[in-house]
Design an enzyme around this catalytic site. Structure first.
Site, mmCIF file in Angstrom:
data_model
loop_
_atom_site.group_PDB
_atom_site.id
_atom_site.type_symbol
_atom_site.label_atom_id
_atom_site.label_comp_id
_atom_site.label_asym_id
_atom_site.label_seq_id
_atom_site.Cartn_x
_atom_site.Cartn_y
_atom_site.Cartn_z
ATOM 1 N N ALA A 65 52.113 42.500 4.872
ATOM 2 C CA ALA A 65 53.442 42.468 5.173
ATOM 3 C C ALA A 65 54.115 41.108 5.262
ATOM 4 C CB ALA A 65 53.340 43.114 6.655
ATOM 5 N N GLY A 109 48.566 44.516 4.985
ATOM 6 C CA GLY A 109 49.435 45.692 4.675
ATOM 7 C C GLY A 109 48.929 45.994 3.099
ATOM 8 N N GLU A 112 46.043 47.904 3.277
ATOM 9 C CA GLU A 112 46.424 49.255 3.752
ATOM 10 C C GLU A 112 47.323 50.235 2.955
ATOM 11 O OE1 GLU A 112 47.982 46.872 7.210
ATOM 12 O OE2 GLU A 112 46.759 47.928 8.460
ATOM 13 N N GLU A 132 44.705 39.940 9.504
ATOM 14 C CA GLU A 132 45.897 39.709 10.385
ATOM 15 C C GLU A 132 45.481 39.028 11.786
ATOM 16 O OE1 GLU A 132 45.198 42.637 8.853
ATOM 17 O OE2 GLU A 132 46.838 43.789 8.237
HETATM 18 N N1 CAA Z 1 54.093 37.330 3.606
HETATM 19 C C1 CAA Z 1 55.070 36.215 3.274
HETATM 20 N N2 CAA Z 1 54.935 35.378 2.107
HETATM 21 C C2 CAA Z 1 53.441 35.571 1.439
HETATM 22 C C3 CAA Z 1 52.421 36.282 1.956
HETATM 23 C C4 CAA Z 1 52.954 37.223 3.052
HETATM 24 N N3 CAA Z 1 51.923 38.023 3.528
HETATM 25 N N4 CAA Z 1 51.332 35.960 1.303
HETATM 26 C C5 CAA Z 1 51.533 34.952 0.478
HETATM 27 N N5 CAA Z 1 52.821 34.858 0.503
HETATM 28 C C6 CAA Z 1 53.623 33.672 0.083
HETATM 29 C C7 CAA Z 1 53.420 32.294 0.489
HETATM 30 O O1 CAA Z 1 53.738 31.939 1.591
HETATM 31 C C8 CAA Z 1 53.902 31.487 -0.828
HETATM 32 O O2 CAA Z 1 55.079 31.304 -0.804
HETATM 33 P P1 CAA Z 1 55.699 29.719 -1.118
HETATM 34 O O3 CAA Z 1 55.561 29.707 -2.711
HETATM 35 O O4 CAA Z 1 57.291 29.940 -0.965
HETATM 36 O O5 CAA Z 1 55.174 28.796 -0.190
HETATM 37 C C9 CAA Z 1 53.430 32.280 -2.053
HETATM 38 O O6 CAA Z 1 53.462 33.662 -1.451
HETATM 39 C C10 CAA Z 1 52.203 32.255 -2.838
HETATM 40 O O7 CAA Z 1 51.076 32.067 -1.726
HETATM 41 P P2 CAA Z 1 50.174 30.877 -1.502
HETATM 42 O O8 CAA Z 1 50.811 29.712 -1.914
HETATM 43 O O9 CAA Z 1 49.634 31.002 -0.190
HETATM 44 O O10 CAA Z 1 49.119 31.519 -2.559
HETATM 45 P P3 CAA Z 1 47.424 31.097 -2.593
HETATM 46 O O11 CAA Z 1 46.887 31.581 -3.919
HETATM 47 O O12 CAA Z 1 47.085 29.611 -2.060
HETATM 48 O O13 CAA Z 1 46.837 31.952 -1.274
HETATM 49 C C11 CAA Z 1 46.463 33.933 -0.335
HETATM 50 C C12 CAA Z 1 46.952 33.335 -1.534
HETATM 51 C C13 CAA Z 1 45.114 33.727 0.443
HETATM 52 C C14 CAA Z 1 46.839 35.711 -0.375
HETATM 53 C C15 CAA Z 1 47.381 33.381 1.085
HETATM 54 O O14 CAA Z 1 48.857 33.668 0.244
HETATM 55 C C16 CAA Z 1 47.595 34.334 2.023
HETATM 56 O O15 CAA Z 1 46.544 34.043 2.963
HETATM 57 N N6 CAA Z 1 48.552 35.349 2.354
HETATM 58 C C17 CAA Z 1 48.725 35.576 3.594
HETATM 59 C C18 CAA Z 1 47.490 37.067 3.747
HETATM 60 C C19 CAA Z 1 47.954 37.781 5.019
HETATM 61 O O16 CAA Z 1 47.629 37.089 6.180
HETATM 62 N N7 CAA Z 1 48.027 39.219 4.976
HETATM 63 C C20 CAA Z 1 48.348 39.757 6.133
HETATM 64 C C21 CAA Z 1 49.874 39.830 6.690
HETATM 65 S S1 CAA Z 1 50.075 40.678 8.173
HETATM 66 C C22 CAA Z 1 50.100 42.140 7.683
HETATM 67 O O17 CAA Z 1 49.800 42.580 6.681
HETATM 68 C C23 CAA Z 1 50.267 43.289 8.935
HETATM 69 C C24 CAA Z 1 50.029 44.707 8.665
HETATM 70 O O18 CAA Z 1 49.139 45.022 8.918
HETATM 71 C C25 CAA Z 1 50.746 45.464 8.226
#
Ligand code: CAA
Length: 258
Positions: A65, A109, A112, A132
């Site tokens: 998400a 998400g 999911e 999360e």
């Molecule tokens: N939401 C918003 N933006 C996100 C995102 C997310 N879930 N995941 C990645 N992005 C964005 C980053 O902020 C980044 O944006 P900028 O270039 O503007 O800085 C871009 O995508 C590229 O990401 P990274 O630079 O972080 O890429 P990476 O290769 O270094 O890392 C990753 C990849 C490990 C997937 C890392 O992006 C990450 O940890 N993402 C978040 C994963 C996460 O926590 N997901 C759970 C979200 S909460 C949820 O989903 C609730 C639910 O149950 C529904």
């Protein structure tokens, strides 16, 4: 005109839907989900379509998400909009089979959403996880409910509590994924499987899907609601604010455990 957040294409009797927000690793904003739900509903109603394939990019099926959108929300914001209800919830009512073709990250998400599909074909570079907890929240779209059913309580607890990722081979051994194929083969493999399904009698396909889901989803409605309300409640904590702010600011969170 802005590029669509979900690209669609028809190949024979198969609809291919591609998440198209590469700059954010296909993070699932409300707009992405609205477009996805609309496209899936349209294909569900289209008598020329017999099955669907949902995919992302080579780097990310979907990284979860949209944390940037969620970070400022309060408990009342998520509760009042019933966040992750609405169009998210409506995806589970699509009657035609949906195959998730997953390459790269399928996190939060994204994992999911893949589990909501009827089965998953993974590329060798796929990585699944429910991270999360690192944001000071819990999965809000079925992760705590669908993951234990798919891969056992032990592995689900491991993933949900430690936030570690599972690679494609571990996911296949655990039963989350039906096939693992090389990345360059993934989409063809999924479209070929969908083409086979779409060649079958549509009523029997729909009934087969309903019956398998009936075996799998007993009482899931109550448990999903339970999960969603707890997910909402975490937006009342300081740690949700800190966890999401820290992600956006690209630093480690400083949790106060309240
Ligand atoms: N939401 C918003 N933006 C996100 C995102 C997310 N879930 N995941 C990645 N992005 C964005 C980053 O902020 C980044 O944006 P900028 O270039 O503007 O800085 C871009 O995508 C590229 O990401 P990274 O630079 O972080 O890429 P990476 O290769 O270094 O890392 C990753 C990849 C490990 C997937 C890392 O992006 C990450 O940890 N993402 C978040 C994963 C996460 O926590 N997901 C759970 C979200 S909460 C949820 O989903 C609730 C639910 O149950 C529904």
């Amino acid at each position: 005109m802005d590029a669509p957040l979900v690209k669609t294409e028809v190949r024979g009797r198969v609809a291919l839907l591609t998440l198209n927000r590469p700059q954010a690793l296909n993070a699932l904003s409300n707009e992405v989900i609205d477009q996805l739900a609309q496209a899936m509903r349209d294909f569900d109603a289209d008598e020329n379509i017999g099955a669907m394939v949902l995919t992302g990019s080579d780097k990310a099926f979907a990284a979860g998400a949209d944390i940037a959108a969620m970070q400022g929300w309060s408990y009342m914001d998520v509760y009042k909009q019933d966040y992750l209800g609405g169009n998210w919830e409506s995806l589970k009512h699509i009657r035609k089979p949906i195959i998730a073709a997953v390459a790269g990250y399928a996190l939060g998400g994204g994992c999911e959403l893949a589990m909501l599909c009827d089965f998953i074909i993974a590329a060798e570079n796929a990585r699944f996880g429910q991270p999360e907890i690192k944001l000071g929240v819990i999965p809000g779209y079925g992760g705590t409910q669908r993951l234990p059913r798919a891969i056992s309580k032990a592995k689900a607890m491991d993933l949900v509590l430690t936030a570690r990722m599972m690679d494609a081979n571990e996911a296949e051994r655990a039963g989350l994924v039906s096939r693992v194929v090389p990345l360059e083969r993934m989409l063809d493999e999924a479209i070929e499987a969908a083409t086979i399904i779409a060649s079958m009698s549509l009523p029997s396909v729909i009934m087969a899907k309903e019956c398998v889901n009936m075996a799998y989803e007993g009482s899931l409605n109550e448990t999903l609601m339970f999960e969603r309300r707890n997910f909402h409640a975490l937006f009342a904590t300081d740690d949700q604010k800190e966890g999401m702010k820290a992600f956006v600011e690209k630093r480690k969170p400083d949790f106060k455990h309240q």
